[in-house]
Structures are given as structure tokens and as C-alpha cells.
Design a protein around this motif. Structure first.
Motif, PDB file in Angstrom:
ATOM      1  N   TRP A   1      -4.614   3.842  -3.232  1.00 35.69           N
ATOM      2  CA  TRP A   1      -6.086   3.884  -3.209  1.00 35.69           C
ATOM      3  C   TRP A   1      -6.607   4.358  -4.558  1.00 35.69           C
ATOM      4  CZ3 TRP A   1      -9.645   2.426   0.536  1.00 35.69           C
ATOM      5  CH2 TRP A   1      -9.140   2.128   1.809  1.00 35.69           C
ATOM      6  N   ARG A   2      -5.977   5.399  -5.112  1.00 27.05           N
ATOM      7  CA  ARG A   2      -6.380   5.909  -6.425  1.00 27.05           C
ATOM      8  C   ARG A   2      -6.324   4.822  -7.475  1.00 27.05           C
ATOM      9  NH1 ARG A   2      -5.126  11.654  -6.585  1.00 27.05           N
ATOM     10  NH2 ARG A   2      -6.794  12.361  -5.218  1.00 27.05           N
TER      11      ARG A   2
ATOM     12  N   TYR B   1      -7.227  -1.011   1.599  1.00 28.27           N
ATOM     13  CA  TYR B   1      -6.411  -1.573   2.675  1.00 28.27           C
ATOM     14  C   TYR B   1      -7.202  -1.559   3.975  1.00 28.27           C
ATOM     15  CZ  TYR B   1      -2.399  -1.742   5.935  1.00 28.27           C
ATOM     16  OH  TYR B   1      -1.520  -2.049   6.931  1.00 28.27           O
TER      17      TYR B   1
ATOM     18  N   PRO C   1       0.234   5.686   0.157  1.00 32.54           N
ATOM     19  CA  PRO C   1      -1.123   5.145   0.199  1.00 32.54           C
ATOM     20  C   PRO C   1      -2.098   5.874  -0.721  1.00 32.54           C
ATOM     21  CG  PRO C   1      -0.254   5.399   2.412  1.00 32.54           C
ATOM     22  CD  PRO C   1       0.751   5.999   1.486  1.00 32.54           C
ATOM     23  N   LYS C   2      -1.886   7.177  -0.901  1.00 32.24           N
ATOM     24  CA  LYS C   2      -2.805   7.935  -1.740  1.00 32.24           C
ATOM     25  C   LYS C   2      -2.859   7.345  -3.145  1.00 32.24           C
ATOM     26  CE  LYS C   2      -3.334  12.421  -3.854  1.00 32.24           C
ATOM     27  NZ  LYS C   2      -2.688  13.697  -4.108  1.00 32.24           N
TER      28      LYS C   2
ATOM     29  N   VAL D   1       0.823  -1.200   0.000  1.00 27.88           N
ATOM     30  CA  VAL D   1       0.000   0.000   0.000  1.00 27.88           C
ATOM     31  C   VAL D   1       0.867   1.263   0.000  1.00 27.88           C
ATOM     32  CG1 VAL D   1      -0.330   0.342   2.481  1.00 27.88           C
ATOM     33  CG2 VAL D   1      -2.193   0.876   0.903  1.00 27.88           C
TER      34      VAL D   1
ATOM     35  N   PRO E   1     -11.490   7.744   2.242  1.00 30.18           N
ATOM     36  CA  PRO E   1     -10.553   7.690   1.117  1.00 30.18           C
ATOM     37  C   PRO E   1     -11.195   8.058  -0.209  1.00 30.18           C
ATOM     38  CG  PRO E   1     -10.772   5.551   2.204  1.00 30.18           C
ATOM     39  CD  PRO E   1     -11.880   6.408   2.685  1.00 30.18           C
TER      40      PRO E   1
ATOM     41  N   ARG F   1     -10.945  16.441   4.584  1.00 26.20           N
ATOM     42  CA  ARG F   1      -9.674  15.747   4.803  1.00 26.20           C
ATOM     43  C   ARG F   1      -8.915  16.375   5.962  1.00 26.20           C
ATOM     44  NH1 ARG F   1      -9.118  15.257  -1.253  1.00 26.20           N
ATOM     45  NH2 ARG F   1      -9.966  13.183  -1.581  1.00 26.20           N
TER      46      ARG F   1
ATOM     47  N   ALA G   1      -5.763   8.503   8.677  1.00 33.11           N
ATOM     48  CA  ALA G   1      -5.958   9.306   7.474  1.00 33.11           C
ATOM     49  C   ALA G   1      -4.881   8.977   6.444  1.00 33.11           C
ATOM     50  CB  ALA G   1      -5.932  10.789   7.827  1.00 33.11           C
ATOM     51  N   ARG G   2      -3.646   8.878   6.902  1.00 33.47           N
ATOM     52  CA  ARG G   2      -2.569   8.600   5.954  1.00 33.47           C
ATOM     53  C   ARG G   2      -2.764   7.236   5.311  1.00 33.47           C
ATOM     54  NH1 ARG G   2       1.430   8.593   9.146  1.00 33.47           N
ATOM     55  NH2 ARG G   2       1.637   6.348   9.116  1.00 33.47           N
ATOM     56  N   LEU G   3      -3.123   6.243   6.132  1.00 39.03           N
ATOM     57  CA  LEU G   3      -3.292   4.897   5.584  1.00 39.03           C
ATOM     58  C   LEU G   3      -4.503   4.808   4.671  1.00 39.03           C
ATOM     59  CD1 LEU G   3      -2.362   2.741   8.659  1.00 39.03           C
ATOM     60  CD2 LEU G   3      -1.162   2.888   6.498  1.00 39.03           C
ATOM     61  N   ALA G   4      -5.427   5.747   4.815  1.00 33.62           N
ATOM     62  CA  ALA G   4      -6.583   5.755   3.921  1.00 33.62           C
ATOM     63  C   ALA G   4      -6.287   6.603   2.686  1.00 33.62           C
ATOM     64  CB  ALA G   4      -7.810   6.279   4.653  1.00 33.62           C
ATOM     65  N   GLY G   5      -5.027   6.908   2.474  1.00 31.15           N
ATOM     66  CA  GLY G   5      -4.657   7.581   1.239  1.00 31.15           C
ATOM     67  C   GLY G   5      -4.773   9.088   1.269  1.00 31.15           C
ATOM     68  N   ILE G   6      -4.876   9.689   2.459  1.00 26.37           N
ATOM     69  CA  ILE G   6      -4.935  11.145   2.539  1.00 26.37           C
ATOM     70  C   ILE G   6      -3.499  11.680   2.561  1.00 26.37           C
ATOM     71  CG2 ILE G   6      -5.751  13.103   3.917  1.00 26.37           C
ATOM     72  CD1 ILE G   6      -7.971  11.290   2.881  1.00 26.37           C
ATOM     73  N   PRO G   7      -3.165  12.598   1.666  1.00 28.81           N
ATOM     74  CA  PRO G   7      -1.797  13.136   1.656  1.00 28.81           C
ATOM     75  C   PRO G   7      -1.604  14.113   2.810  1.00 28.81           C
ATOM     76  CG  PRO G   7      -3.082  14.142  -0.092  1.00 28.81           C
ATOM     77  CD  PRO G   7      -3.986  13.160   0.581  1.00 28.81           C
TER      78      PRO G   7
END
Ligand SMILES: Nc1ncnc2c1ncn2[C@@H]1O[C@H](COP(=O)(O)OP(=O)(O)OP(=O)(O)O)[C@@H](O)[C@H]1O
Ligand SMILES: [Mg+2]
Lengths: 506, 324
Positions: A330-331, A336, A326-327, A305, A359, B194, B205-211
Motif C-alpha cells: 500500500w505504501r 487491493y 500488504p503494508k 500484495v 489504509p 489502527r 486490517a491486515r489486507l489494508a496494509g495495517i501491520p
């Protein structure tokens, strides 16, 4: 030791009745298992017993005398010790200090006696066979399994004239490997032998069948039954917990398994403890990742991830190379579900729907940037239904949900973006058997529809029942791939260790 | 139940404050003119507190806003003395705010210094720069172009009272525009949600893809620009600039956000709640001044009221937590 009686305990949270007139007797010299689905009220009952929560009705009696409710100190005084469901480690304090959080520190001339503090901690750790853990090390240096063992050990610290006799354990093995669990069971045996009693909560049926003397089942906050183990059994317990017959926990594999396209290609991936992982994953395939604790199961998922920055290698998802965090993952269509749902997964104080949408905010927005509140809620409600989430409403804060339902929120989040590859780290940890069968059915349905799944797990039946292939990890390397069909638990387990023996011989 | 009491307790308290002044100052308090006056008095604080809300939803702070406001005021004023046009000087001052905010963002989110420490340091830096730029002087009088000073005094006429025109001050309009922008950003865009997610659980948040890093960095741009804008508004209102005139804004702005948090259901910072917090502080200040309460006594009273409100809400929250 006298017995402890919980008398018609009730506890309501707003419209939710978590406990409804539950009575229970706990005696020394036996293991009493407390069973029930997620949200049945087990942890609430334990918090009431610990004095952390005050019941709306009911009394707690020790040998005929009432213990004042809502006072943790009174419960301690009565000889009760607790291991609560969720991990709480105080950062910055050592292992020994974390073990003494609810004990008085040993003192000398009014000052902390560090030698005695560490010695008491070592002694308790030794009883669990944890001589390798240094009581002076910072707690946060330990992995989650070790942290749980330390917490268990901390209930064993003797303190003075108030002997402990009743140990209450809320899912103590959820974070433990089978080896670590074995050590715990040995200690439980010792405690019982010394005349102690244990109240034991677990969603793992084999443990309960092995340890329990009596079994109490709760359902929707109500007491269903209390029976000696000899008068009940797996099927009956499950029936009483769920009201259903769940003899087929794992849904059957599809017979016409034509392998799909390759969706994920991993080459020579090294990141942190992970070394040179190479494999391909096809659409519709479920790849189990197995191995002993510390073998790198979680590291593999974190590397995929992009959370663990990689030192070498490539990850290609659907033809596109992933090299961001991770960003980008997910995109690109990866989802995950992390292992520590509270610290790594959820915004506990925020609503369910916000957690689900997190996400996918851009995808659920109008013109990319402007929120579409209604759509977020609708998606959360649909997916909540799909994973059979039990909650008062999707605006409820996640911290109010039972552990298993928190896990389902994370599943809903992962599925909301219609991913191509789903990464699951210990997906059913703390999830009850009914919900687990739902999640298994869901995973199977999704994989039949073409979703590729990578599932790291310490639960052997789950690995065998759900995976198509199992990757066995050791020391950060993918050492072997085996077909899951027809494999037994013993065979799988022996492969974890066989390799180490061969290596030792060499 | 407790939550309802807590929220409406806050609102009731505010209404009580207003009622108190309305009764004690029957002639002057609840008049349209005085209310417009209050709206102008609080406009600078509104801008700073609204932008402060943006970083506080992430659980961060910006302590440097007051000295940034001073700095931007003197930067514009110094440029005026060099015969720069008003739009150009204002543009440069806002750019200084943006740069300062981004610098804070880099230090906090890329370098990873705690916001308390990082912005305490930049507070000193900005404050020192304000003295360096202005040479420690107050810039006023003919150095300030009339167009700049007149802006704060002007505004659209919205009616008549006592045979004088009622003017909706330009500064009030600016503050309304800023609140509106921040409200849209925080409540209606995925960007804003966000930021809330980062405040809710940064790792998750980071693990959910938030930069997380770029978002945190960018959020500090709001406080920088907001502070610079407030500094310009202040300079315009008093038609002068000195290197300390914005300093009082920081603590009051943070207090306003906290007051506002006592009004929200989940205790989160929200920009409209912040606005209510600012209004309470503004009303208190205006009312107490009119009642000729000594300015030091006023500070004691305002501080006590903040403690009381936030304390009450903390107790309510503890009640809610106990039920868990
Ligand atoms: N603080 C709270 N506010 C509102 N509802 C709550 C709160 N704590 C628990 N509940 C509700 O009470 C019920 C019982 O929860 P509890 O945590 O006791 O379940 P559990 O049996 O331990 O489940 P699990 O196996 O998932 O840990 C659930 O419906 C839960 O949502
Ligand atoms: Mg529980």
C-alpha cells in the motif's frame, strides 16, 4: 401447492425506506426473478420472507392463510428454503453439520446418528454433482465457490413430512464459476420439473434471461413491474431498474493508446499455489486475469500484495522492490480490493469513512501521527461521490449497506491513496448493472489517467470489455497472454480448456 | 431510538446511583472532600482500566495486570531495602512492567496464543515472581523511604473547607495524566485508530496494509506499564508492598471497561467511557462503605449492578440487531 402472496410489505430502517408496499405472488412450477439495483430492497424482502425480519406493514399469505411474520420456523413449515446473500460457514463444524444447521439432526436413541447425517448430506450434494466433496470434511477447507454450492445443496435435504416447494436464492451464482453455475441451473430445472418454485435474485442478466419465467423489478423499495419474460427483455428490465438506457455497458477504449512506462515488473514470482509468474504492466494498462476456479487468479493478486508470502521471485513497483507484506505494498502505491468483502475487506460495524480511511491513516494525519477527522471525512465523502455510493451518511456503519454499496466502499478505499497499481479481485461481484457501469467507467477513466489495473474476474464479458490484455491462468501458472480487443467469449473460454486438453494428450 | 434509550439509560442509572447516596448520606457524600477522596481511591483502578482499554479495543484482554501491579510494588520495595533512590527504583519497576507487557504482546501476537490463555499463564508467572522477589514478606516501615510514601499523601492545595486545606491528591493527578495520554493515543492518533481497526476486522486490517502483529504486540506494553504504575501508586499509598496487593485490580478493571462500553454509541471500548465505568464502581464502593454495608454484601451488590447494566445494554443491542 398453493401460491404464496406477499401483500403490501413495507420496511423502514430509520430514515431509509427499504421496502414500500411491495406485493408479489410466488407460484409453484416457475422461476420468478427479482431484479433491482443495489439497495433496491431485494435482500430485505427475502429476509422478511424468511422470517428473519419483521415487516412494518403487510402480510404473507399461503393459500389464503396468513403466516405469522418474523418466525423462521413458520416459514420453514410452509415449505420455504433460503439461500441468503452472504456466506456464513460455521468454523469447526463439518460440511454435513453446516448443511444441517437449520434442519434437525437425524437421531437414534436420542443421540446424533452420524451415519444418517452424513448420508443425507451426501445425497443432497450428489444432486448438485458434488460427489467430490466429503461431508465429513471441515467446511472451512472448501473454497468460497464450493461453500456456496454446499449451502445450495443444504436446501435440498429432504426432511420428513414437510416437503419444501419454494426455493429462494439471493445471488447464488455470485461466488460460482460458470461451470458451477451450470450445475445449479440443472438443479433449478429439476426442481421446477418436480413442481417446485424458485425466487431468484441475480445481477447477471444472461442468467435471468435464460432461467426466468416471470420478472419482477424493484426500484428504491417500490414495485415497478411484474411481467412474463416474453413481454419484457434485457433493455426493458434495465430501464425499469435504473431509469436509464445502458446499452453501452463498457466505455470505449481510448483510440490513441500510447503505452505508458512500465510500473510493475514481476519476475519468476512463486507464492503458495502460484508458480513462476512473470509479466510487466504499463501505466494505463488494464490486465485481466482469467481462468477456471482454482487456477490461481486470486493467488496471483494475493502474492502481488504480499499477503501470500513468496518463496521466490521479485516484484518491482515503480523501480522499487517490494518484499514486505500488504503494508509495504500500500505504501508503495498498490491498492487491493479483496474478493470477500465482508471477511477480508470491511470492518462491518464501523463507519464508512473509517473503512475508507483505514489504509491511509498516516497520509491523512497531521504531523503523521495525529488524526485529522475532518479531512478523513472529506476524503471519504469525495470518493463516495466518485464511486456513486448510496448511503444515508458517511458515518453509517457498513453492515447497514447493501452488498453492492459495500463493494463501492472498498473501491473508495482503494482509490483514496491515489494508487499507481490497482489490484481487483472479482470487482463487480454482487454489484448491480447500473453501479457496474459506473465502476467500469471509473476503471477506464483511471486507467486513461495512467493507473495500471490488474483485474481477476470470472465474468467473461467484463474481462473482454475492460481489459487491454488478458492473462490466462492454469494450475497456478500464467499460461498465456492474449489481446482482448476482438476476442469473443467462446474463444476465451476455449482457451481455458484447450490447454488442459493439449496437456492431457501430451 | 433504542440506542438513545440505551445510552441515556446508562447515564441515568449512574445519576441515580449518585442521587441515592447524596440523599442517604447528606452530610458526607457530595462534599468536595469526599469527592477528592473518591478520586484518590479510584486512581489506581483508573490507570489499570484505561490501559486495559487499549488492548480491549483490539478485542484482546490482559488478565495479568493485577499480578503485574503486585510485582512492580515489591520490586520497588526490595530495591528500597537495597538503598536505591526513589527515582531509580521506580524506573526499574516501570521497566519490569514494560518488559512484562511486551512479553505478553509477543506471546499473544507473534506466537499467536489466545490472550485469555496467554495472560492467564503470565498472571501466574508474575504472581510467582512477586513471591520469589519478596520472599513472601510484606515490606513496610523504615524500609520504605519517606519520600515515596509521602507522594501519595501529598498534592497541590486547591482550597479550604471546614478550615482544613483541600488537597488535590497527587495520585489523582497521575490518573488524570494517564487517561489524557490514553485518550490522545486512542482517539487522536492513527496508531489508535489502527488498533480499533484490528478489533473491527483483523483480516481486513491486515489486507489494508495495517501491520497487525507489531501493533498488537505494542499495545500490550500499555497494559504492562499501566499495571506497574498502578502497583507503585498502591505501594505509595499504603507505604508498603506485599506480593498480592494488586491482585484485585484485574477483574474490576475489566468490569469497568465493560460498564463503559454500555455507554458508547456503537458498543466499542472508549477510554472516557471506561473512566465513567471506573467512577461508578468507585462511587458505589465509597457510598456503600460509608453506609456501613458489609463488604461481602457490597460485592454481591456491585456484581449485580454490573450484570444489570451490561445485560440491559445487550438486550438493547439485540433490539437493534433485530431491526436488521
Ligand atoms: N439493518 C439495516 N439498517 C439500516 N438500513 C438497512 C439495513 N438493512 C438494509 N438497509 C437498507 O435498506 C436498503 C435495501 O437493502 P437491501 O440489502 O435489501 O438491498 P438489495 O436490493 O439486496 O441490494 P444488493 O443488490 O446490493 O444486495 C438499502 O438502502 C440498505 O442500506
Ligand atoms: Mg442483496
Amino acid at each position: 401447492m398453493p401460491q404464496l402472496d406477499l401483500e403490501t410489505i413495507s420496511r423502514r430502517f430509520g430514515a431509509v425506506t427499504a421496502l414500500d408496499g411491495v406485493s408479489l405472488s410466488l407460484r409453484p412450477g416457475e422461476v420468478h426473478a427479482l431484479m433491482g439495483e443495489n439497495g433496491a430492497g431485494k435482500s430485505t424482502l427475502i429476509r422478511v420472507l424468511a422470517g428473519l425480519d419483521r415487516p412494518d406493514e403487510g402480510r404473507i399469505m399461503l393459500g389464503g392463510e396468513e403466516i405469522p411474520p418474523g418466525q423462521p420456523a413458520a416459514m420453514r413449515e410452509a415449505g420455504l428454503r433460503f439461500i441468503h446473500q452472504e456466506l456464513h460457514a460455521v468454523k469447526g463444524l463439518s460440511v454435513a453439520e453446516n448443511m444441517h444447521l437449520d434442519h434437525p439432526y437425524p437421531r437414534r436413541a436420542g443421540l446424533v446418528n452420524w451415519g444418517a447425517l452424513n448420508a443425507a448430506a451426501s445425497e443432497a450434494l450428489a444432486r448438485l454433482g458434488l460427489e467430490t466433496i466429503d461431508p465429513r470434511a471441515p467446511m472451512t477447507d472448501l473454497g468460497p465457490g464450493d461453500q456456496m454450492l454446499v449451502r445450495i445443496a443444504s436446501t435440498l435435504i429432504a426432511d420428513g413430512d414437510r416437503p419444501a416447494w419454494l426455493y429462494v436464492m439471493d445471488e447464488p451464482t455470485a461466488a460460482l464459476t460458470s461451470g458451477e453455475s451450470e450445475r445449479l441451473f440443472t438443479v433449478i430445472g429439476q426442481l421446477i420439473g418436480q413442481g417446485g418454485g424458485v425466487l431468484y435474485v441475480s445481477h447477471r442478466m444472461p442468467e435471468v434471461l435464460r432461467l426466468a419465467d416471470r420478472v419482477t423489478v424493484l426500484r428504491d423499495g417500490r414495485h415497478v413491474s411484474t411481467r412474463p419474460l416474453s413481454e419484457t427483455g434485457e433493455a426493458r428490465i434495465i430501464e425499469e431498474m435504473t431509469g436509464r438506457d445502458l446499452s453501452a455497458l463498457f466505455p470505449p477504449r481510448r483510440s490513441d493508446a500510447t503505452p505508458g512506462e512500465v510500473v510493475l515488473r514481476v519476475e519468476q514470482l512463486s507464492a503458495g499455489p502460484l508458480e513462476e509468474a512473470t509479466f510487466e504492466l504499463r501505466a494505463g494498462e488494464v490486465l485481466g486475469v482469467a481462468g477456471i476456479a482454482g487456477s490461481g487468479r486470486g493467488a496471483l493478486l494475493r502474492a502481488l500484495v504480499g499477503e501470500q508470502s513468496r518463496s521466490d521471485g521479485t516484484v518491482t513497483l515503480d523501480g522499487r522492490t517490494l518484499n514486505g507484506g500488504p503494508k509495504q505494498a500500500w505504501r508503495g502505491g498498490m491498492a487491493y480490493v479483496p474478493r470477500e468483502r465482508r471477511s477480508e475487506g470491511l470492518m462491518l460495524r464501523r463507519a464508512i469513512f473509517e473503512n475508507v480511511a483505514l489504509p491511509h491513516l498516516s497520509g491523512l494525519a497531521r504531523l503523521r501521527y495525529f488524526l485529522d477527522h475532518r479531512r478523513q471525512r472529506r476524503v471519504a465523502r469525495d470518493l463516495g461521490g466518485q464511486v456513486q455510493l448510496k448511503a444515508a451518511s458517511i458515518t453509517q456503519a457498513c453492515e447497514e449497506l447493501s452488498g453492492g454499496n459495500q463493494q463501492k466502499v472498498l473501491f473508495a478505499r482503494a482509490l483514496a491513496g491515489a494508487p499507481k497499481v490497482l489490484l481487483l479481485d472479482e470487482p463487480t461481484r454482487g454489484v448491480d448493472i447500473g453501479a457496474r457501469s459506473e465502476l467500469y467507467r471509473l476503471i477506464r477513466e483511471l486507467s486513461d489517467a495512467g493507473l495500471a489495473v490488474v483485474m481477476a474476474s470470472s465474468d467473461l464479458p467484463e474481462l473482454l470489455g475492460l481489459s487491454d490484455r488478458i492473462a490466462i491462468m492454469r494450475d497456478g501458472r500464467l499460461s498465456e497472454f492474449v489481446e482482448a480487443e476482438g476476442l469473443t467469449e467462446a474463444e476465451l473460454l476455449s482457451r481455458f480448456y484447450h490447454l488442459s486438453k493439449e496437456e492431457q494428450a501430451a | 431510538m433504542m440506542q438513545v434509550a440505551r445510552r441515556f439509560g446508562g447515564v441515568a442509572g449512574m445519576l441515580a446511583v449518585i442521587a441515592f447516596f447524596a440523599i442517604n448520606l447528606p452530610e458526607t457524600f457530595l462534599t468536595p472532600r469526599n469527592l477528592l477522596n473518591i478520586s484518590q481511591q479510584i486512581s489506581m483502578l483508573t490507570v489499570v482500566a484505561a490501559t486495559m482499554t487499549v488492548v480491549m479495543v483490539m478485542g484482546d484482554f490482559d488478565l495479568s495486570v493485577g499480578s503485574m501491579a503486585s510485582l512492580s510494588g515489591v520490586v520497588a520495595a526490595i530495591l528500597f531495602t537495597q538503598d536505591w533512590s526513589v527515582p531509580a527504583a521506580v524506573g526499574v519497576a516501570l521497566a519490569v512492567g514494560l518488559a512484562g507487557g511486551l512479553f505478553n504482546g509477543i506471546v499473544v501476537s507473534v506466537v499467536g496464543i489466545l490472550p485469555f490463555v496467554a495472560t492467564l499463564a503470565t498472571l501466574t508467572v508474575f504472581s510467582g515472581l512477586a513471591f520469589v522477589v519478596s520472599d513472601g514478606r510484606t515490606i513496610f516501615g523504615r524500609d520504605i523511604p519517606p519520600g515515596f510514601g509521602d507522594f501519595a499523601r501529598g498534592g497541590p492545595v486547591i482550597g479550604m473547607a471546614d478550615e482544613r486545606a483541600l488537597v488535590l491528591p497527587n495520585l489523582t493527578l497521575v490518573a488524570i495524566a494517564v487517561v489524557l495520554v490514553i485518550w490522545i493515543v486512542l482517539e487522536q492518533t492513527s496508531y489508535g485508530r489502527r488498533l480499533y481497526a484490528i478489533g473491527g476486522n483483523r483480516d481486513a486490517a491486515r489486507l489494508a496494509g495495517i501491520p497487525v502483529v507489531p501493533l498488537r504486540l505494542s499495545a500490550f506494553a500499555f497494559t504492562g506499564v499501566g499495571a506497574a504504575l498502578a502497583g507503585l501508586m498502591y505501594a505509595s499509598r499504603v507505604a508498603s508492598a506485599n506480593p498480592t496487593q494488586g491482585d484485585g485490580l484485574m477483574l474490576t478493571a475489566i468490569a469497568a471497561v465493560f460498564l463503559g462500553m454500555t455507554l458508547t454509541r456503537d458498543g466499542q471500548p472508549k477510554v472516557l467511557a471506561t473512566l465513567a465505568g471506573v467512577a461508578v464502581l468507585g462511587v458505589l464502593d465509597n457510598g456503600l462503605t460509608q453506609m456501613r454495608v458489609d463488604s461481602y454484601v457490597r460485592e454481591v451488590l456491585v456484581g449485580a449492578i454490573i450484570l444489570f447494566a451490561v445485560g440491559l445494554s445487550a438486550l438493547g443491542r439485540r433490539g437493534a440487531a433485530r431491526r436488521r
